[in-house]
Design an enzyme around this catalytic site. Structure first.
Site, mmCIF file in Angstrom:
data_model
loop_
_atom_site.group_PDB
_atom_site.id
_atom_site.type_symbol
_atom_site.label_atom_id
_atom_site.label_comp_id
_atom_site.label_asym_id
_atom_site.label_seq_id
_atom_site.Cartn_x
_atom_site.Cartn_y
_atom_site.Cartn_z
ATOM 1 N N ASN A 1 -7.553 -3.213 14.595
ATOM 2 C CA ASN A 1 -8.949 -3.508 14.228
ATOM 3 C C ASN A 1 -9.039 -4.687 13.251
ATOM 4 O O ASN A 1 -10.087 -4.943 12.683
ATOM 5 C CB ASN A 1 -9.617 -2.263 13.620
ATOM 6 C CG ASN A 1 -8.925 -1.795 12.341
ATOM 7 O OD1 ASN A 1 -8.009 -2.455 11.841
ATOM 8 N ND2 ASN A 1 -9.369 -0.669 11.805
ATOM 9 N N ASP B 1 0.807 -1.219 0.000
ATOM 10 C CA ASP B 1 0.000 0.000 0.000
ATOM 11 C C ASP B 1 0.841 1.270 0.000
ATOM 12 O O ASP B 1 2.056 1.241 0.195
ATOM 13 C CB ASP B 1 -0.958 0.005 1.211
ATOM 14 C CG ASP B 1 -0.299 -0.497 2.503
ATOM 15 O OD1 ASP B 1 0.944 -0.475 2.586
ATOM 16 O OD2 ASP B 1 -1.029 -0.903 3.409
ATOM 17 N N GLU C 1 -9.635 -2.046 5.692
ATOM 18 C CA GLU C 1 -10.254 -1.790 6.985
ATOM 19 C C GLU C 1 -11.487 -2.679 7.151
ATOM 20 O O GLU C 1 -11.993 -3.230 6.167
ATOM 21 C CB GLU C 1 -10.666 -0.315 7.073
ATOM 22 C CG GLU C 1 -9.500 0.678 6.973
ATOM 23 C CD GLU C 1 -8.699 0.816 8.269
ATOM 24 O OE1 GLU C 1 -8.629 -0.152 9.056
ATOM 25 O OE2 GLU C 1 -8.132 1.906 8.491
HETATM 26 C C1 F6R Z 1 1.119 -1.247 6.084
HETATM 27 C C2 F6R Z 1 0.208 -2.350 6.412
HETATM 28 C C3 F6R Z 1 -0.605 -2.305 7.664
HETATM 29 C C4 F6R Z 1 0.257 -2.549 8.904
HETATM 30 C C5 F6R Z 1 -0.598 -2.529 10.158
HETATM 31 C C6 F6R Z 1 0.226 -2.741 11.409
HETATM 32 O O1 F6R Z 1 1.808 -1.537 4.892
HETATM 33 O O2 F6R Z 1 0.121 -3.251 5.671
HETATM 34 O O3 F6R Z 1 -1.607 -3.288 7.586
HETATM 35 O O4 F6R Z 1 0.903 -3.790 8.792
HETATM 36 O O5 F6R Z 1 -1.259 -1.301 10.248
HETATM 37 O O6 F6R Z 1 1.093 -1.657 11.594
HETATM 38 P P1 F6R Z 1 2.118 -1.610 12.818
HETATM 39 O O7 F6R Z 1 3.100 -2.696 12.558
HETATM 40 O O8 F6R Z 1 2.732 -0.252 12.750
HETATM 41 O O9 F6R Z 1 1.312 -1.861 14.043
#
Ligand code: F6R
Length: 260
Positions: A136, A67, A143
């Site tokens: 979440n 992303d 999401e």
């Molecule tokens: C970003 C992604 C998100 C993160 C998730 C956890 O490329 O794929 O799904 O893996 O938000 O983020 P952290 O590791 O910062 O808690």
């Protein structure tokens, strides 16, 4: 789903790095699906160390990140492109022309999403997809209530995700509202999915992903449908799993099963 419980966050990151290293050793021209987020930082540290030790090379590999924030150009310090440069690409022997992220500043973001899907297909699909998980239950930026059949597209980030990511920006207001993200369908098409979760804050999402009902309320639960998904967790992220004793029995020390 293989649930590999490691004794520490550090060992969990190294286990994820090891699976990527194994993929590269078996197929030096592998297509890697990469992720950003704080959880991934020690994984990239581990991969850099393996590269410096001469154990792995990225020279023939290709990568696709999950992303990117809509509106941020690739040279923006908080763009996922810059984050990947800083954490991995600048330190290993990747061919820069084969490291792909969606363009956050594309004039036609929807067209950019379609172009990205086509580029993944043209590369032959993803061999190993690294994933983190949001509190979440999001994976990529899918999401809750995201279609489980969607491909790369624009998603509006939830307030909670923007708050969680505000630590990387000067203010919460500076966190972009939209992201361009691979969809759950892209993720399920990867030949191997490796999800890494560490820390108490992820325990609830991890339990819902592994042991909860399959549903868009927890997008990561879609991995229940994947024939080859490895979930690597530390003890804290595993703390709400009802069947923890079973996982520890079949994967002692987070290793492969004793039987079969
Ligand atoms: C970003 C992604 C998100 C993160 C998730 C956890 O490329 O794929 O799904 O893996 O938000 O983020 P952290 O590791 O910062 O808690």
């Amino acid at each position: 789903m293989k649930v590999l419980v490691m004794d520490s966050a550090e060992r969990a990151a190294m286990r994820a790095g090891g699976l990527i290293a194994d993929t590269l050793s078996a197929a030096p021209d592998a297509v890697l699906g990469l992720a950003t987020g704080a959880t991934m930082e020690p994984v990239y540290g581990d991969l850099i160390a393996r590269h410096r030790a001469g154990a792995i090379s990225f020279a023939r590999a290709t990568s696709f990140n999950l992303d990117e924030y809509v509106g941020l150009p690739p040279d923006h310090p908080q763009s996922y492109r810059q984050t990947m440069q800083r954490l991995l690409f600048d330190h290993v022997d990747f061919d820069p022309s084969r490291c792909h992220l969606p363009r956050g500043d594309a004039t036609d973001p929807h067209g950019e999403a379609q172009r990205y899907d086509a580029a993944i297909a043209a590369a032959g699909g993803i061999d190993i997809q690294l994933l983190g998980i949001g509190r979440n239950g999001h994976i990529g930026f899918n999401e809750p209530t995201s279609s489980l059949g969607a491909r790369t597209r624009i998603k509006t980030l939830t307030g909670g995700t923007r708050k969680a990511n505000a630590r990387f920006f000067d203010t919460e207001q500076a966190v972009p509202r939209y992201a361009i993200t691979m969809g759950i369908a892209n993720i399920l098409e990867a030949r191997h999915c490796v999800l890494l979760a560490t820390g108490e804050a992820k325990a609830d999402a991890v339990a819902r992903m592994i042991e909860g009902p399959l549903g868009a309320d927890c997008p990561a639960s879609a991995l229940q449908l994947h024939p080859r998904a490895s979930v690597i967790v530390d003890r804290k992220a595993a703390s709400r799993l009802r069947m923890i004793d079973y996982y520890l029995e079949i994967h002692p020390g987070g290793e492969e099963p004793i039987i079969g």
